[in-house]
Motif scaffolding. Structure first.
Motif, PDB file in Angstrom:
ATOM      1  N   VAL A  11       0.871  -1.246  -0.014  1.00  0.00           N
ATOM      2  CA  VAL A  11       0.046  -0.066  -0.038  1.00  0.00           C
ATOM      3  C   VAL A  11       0.747   1.137  -0.018  1.00  0.00           C
ATOM      4  O   VAL A  11       1.802   1.288   0.615  1.00  0.00           O
ATOM      5  N   GLN A  13       2.587   4.945   0.686  1.00  0.00           N
ATOM      6  CA  GLN A  13       2.836   5.389   1.868  1.00  0.00           C
ATOM      7  C   GLN A  13       3.237   6.803   1.546  1.00  0.00           C
ATOM      8  O   GLN A  13       3.633   7.214   0.486  1.00  0.00           O
ATOM      9  N   ASP A 389      -5.305   7.272   0.863  1.00  0.00           N
ATOM     10  CA  ASP A 389      -6.149   7.235   2.128  1.00  0.00           C
ATOM     11  C   ASP A 389      -7.367   5.969   2.078  1.00  0.00           C
ATOM     12  O   ASP A 389      -7.672   5.290   2.754  1.00  0.00           O
ATOM     13  N   LYS A 392      -5.843   2.413   1.949  1.00  0.00           N
ATOM     14  CA  LYS A 392      -5.514   2.003   3.268  1.00  0.00           C
ATOM     15  C   LYS A 392      -6.693   1.529   3.867  1.00  0.00           C
ATOM     16  O   LYS A 392      -6.768   0.681   4.464  1.00  0.00           O
ATOM     17  N   TYR A 512      -8.840  -0.758  12.243  1.00  0.00           N
ATOM     18  CA  TYR A 512      -8.685   0.683  11.273  1.00  0.00           C
ATOM     19  C   TYR A 512      -8.655   1.945  12.337  1.00  0.00           C
ATOM     20  O   TYR A 512      -7.794   2.713  11.829  1.00  0.00           O
ATOM     21  N   GLN A 517      -1.891  -2.381  12.030  1.00  0.00           N
ATOM     22  CA  GLN A 517      -1.964  -2.992  10.747  1.00  0.00           C
ATOM     23  C   GLN A 517      -1.895  -4.505  10.875  1.00  0.00           C
ATOM     24  O   GLN A 517      -1.203  -5.175  11.221  1.00  0.00           O
TER      25      GLN A 517
END
Length: 548
Positions: A11, A13, A389, A392, A512, A517
């Motif tokens: 994902v 960053q 975002d 994620k 979340y 994670q």
């Protein structure tokens, strides 16, 4: 999707949170790496301030003599455009001078030979009857600094191997392009074409016949000060800057040092440079260097992974241009490192698996540096940040979510989401058009009275980031996570969703909300208990067992 080397697709960053890779001197033969380290230590600069110009110097020595055969219809030259970003006083020039000393020494020897031949020619042709019987000597060039495109074209016309263009300040060089021209501007067009060794013709003032360059081969290196980066861009989106690889080293404190470069290191690098300069130059075309079977297999994997990077949701739009050129740089760096190795070791010219691996390590370094440079030249695109975002969020809930738009709007954590849920749906649809791996759909359901829904899916395994269970949540943590999601109607009391679905989604959202994670939500028993209790209470309310 080919992910043999790395089964995960990370994902994306935030760029300012990423650690930058160090310059990998280990991609060079040991003696060359030692020279880089010694030269950097003796100048008190980071190794990349010597290593990158040395790499460009090697590339210019190869010049038009070789290309890498990626496949039958795709060949890449050794041409490199590179720039070092640094403030005045960080010793860009002293470091570059140590890297280019071999190029400069070669140019001095060529000038010395030319003067000798010139003097001999003038002596032999003093008798006018012999003037037309002897060919006038020409100065062979390997290094050019301040010149016009017309002047450079004349040099390249007489030096088919190519040259190295070194400019202390690339910013002034770029800004000066087409300064006195209108229309498209031939200077920038020349440099765009030269990067690919593409045919280019240059008209000369007062001459009927243009200079026609079949395969102009020229590598470029110079410096840019950080405060003028935005001026270098200058609103031009023609891809010239995208063709550059960058190094933007951290500042070092300068102190006195007795460190020096050993004679052995100097001689080793000189031998490599001279060997590369001595590679046969085929009059009929550039000689291709080919992969062995294992190296080609690895190259294909790395090529596909590079393409996949650009397809990950949230990949910055501003990096699409340079990333498309870095695709070619993987092949070019492979070619240069392979020929440096074979010249150093005295082995046959062939792309081996180690060459590809080292080129990819070096490419990763240049990717980090490109992110850093483009981050200063361009403002962040809010749509890119929103996409990151969203990735994620959807990844945290298992790779797919289909819920009411208002529900998704409430639980999505992002500083870049709009003020209303309907605007979020519109932005998500636009993001999906940019990103192949993001699928967005919306509509209404007939069996729940026209209830609106929004679906977001990460395709091709993007959500399959390595599962990390982490430490189980404490009761206090789970309660805190539940409080953070309290107003989101997680229990969905209309009975349209199964208890299993509600408990899983709710537990994932608690994790979340807590920034945990993990994809092993079942290990967090406290969060599961809270969601089961919340669902049971909502069911009792729906059935009238508990007063509202």
């Amino acid at each position: 999707m080919n992910t043999m080397l790395d089964p995960r697709i990370d994902v994306p960053q935030d760029e300012d949170k990423q650690d930058l890779r160090e310059f990998p001197t280990e991609v060079f033969p040991t003696t060359v790496a030692r020279f880089i380290s010694e030269a950097a230590a003796s100048t008190v600069v980071p190794p990349e301030m010597v290593g990158v110009p040395l790499l460009v110097g090697f590339a210019s020595a190869i010049g038009a003599s070789r290309v890498i055969e990626v496949h039958e219809d795709w060949h890449e030259p050794s041409t490199l455009y590179a720039a070092v970003i640094g403030d005045p006083g960080v010793k860009k020039s002293p470091a570059t001078n140590k890297a280019f000393r071999f190029v400069e020494d070669q140019q001095k020897e060529l000038r010395k030979a030319y003067r000798y031949e010139r003097k001999k020619y003038e002596s032999d042709t003093s008798d006018t009857s012999d003037a037309n019987s002897k060919e006038e000597p020409k100065l062979e060039r390997v290094l050019v600094d301040d010149t016009t495109v017309e002047g450079l074209a004349m040099v390249l016309d007489e030096n088919r191997r190519g040259v190295l263009v070194h400019r202390d300040e690339l910013s002034a060089w770029i800004r000066s392009m087409d300064q006195y021209k209108t229309g498209k501007g031939s200077d920038r067009q020349f440099w765009l074409s030269a990067w690919t060794n593409k045919y280019h013709s240059v008209d000369r003032k007062g001459q009927k016949e243009p200079i026609m360059l079949d395969r102009p081969c020229v590598s470029v290196y110079g410096g840019i000060q950080p405060e003028v980066l935005h001026e270098v861009r200058n609103g031009r989106e023609d891809g010239l800057l995208d063709r550059f690889i960058f190094t933007y080293p951290e500042k070092m404190r300068s102190r006195w040092t007795e460190e020096r470069i050993s004679d052995q290191s100097k001689e080793a690098v000189r031998e490599v440079y001279d060997t590369l300069r001595g590679l046969e130059l085929n009059e009929d075309g550039q000689i291709p260097v080919k992969f062995d079977a294992d190296a080609k297999h690895l190259y294909v994997q790395l090529y596909d992974q590079h393409q996949e990077e650009m397809e990950v949701p949230g990949f910055p739009t501003r990096l699409v241009g340079p990333w498309s050129k870095l695709e070619g740089y993987l092949a070019r760096l492979t070619l240069v490192l392979s020929l440096v190795r074979s010249s150093h070791d005295g082995t046959p010219e062939r792309i081996e698996i180690g060459d590809v691996l080292k080129a990819n390590v070096l490419l990763d370094y240049f990717k980090d540096q490109t992110r850093k440079v483009y981050g200063e030249m361009f403002e962040q695109d809010p749509m890119d940040q929103l996409a990151i975002d969203v990735v994620k969020f959807v990844d945290a809930v298992g790779g797919r979510i289909k819920e009411e738009p208002t529900f998704i709007f409430q639980v999505l954590k992002s500083d870049y989401k709009p003020e209303r849920s309907d605007e979020l749906t519109k932005k998500l649809k636009k993001i999906a058009k940019r990103v192949p791996d993001l699928e967005v759909d919306h509509g209404t359901t007939a069996n729940t009275g026209g209830r609106r829904w929004l679906s977001i899916t990460l395709k091709n395994g993007v959500a399959a980031v390595a599962a990390v269970a982490g430490e189980p949540l404490t009761r206090a943590e789970a309660s805190k996570g539940a409080d953070l999601t309290q107003g989101t109607k997680l229990a969905i009391p209309d009975g349209s969703q199964s208890k299993e679905y509600v408990v899983e989604l709710g537990t994932r959202l608690i994790l979340y909300a807590l920034d945990r994670q993990t994809h092993d939500w079942q290990c967090h028993t406290e969060a599961v208990k809270i969601m089961e209790r919340r669902y049971d209470e909502a069911e009792k309310q729906r059935n009238g067992e508990v007063p509202f």
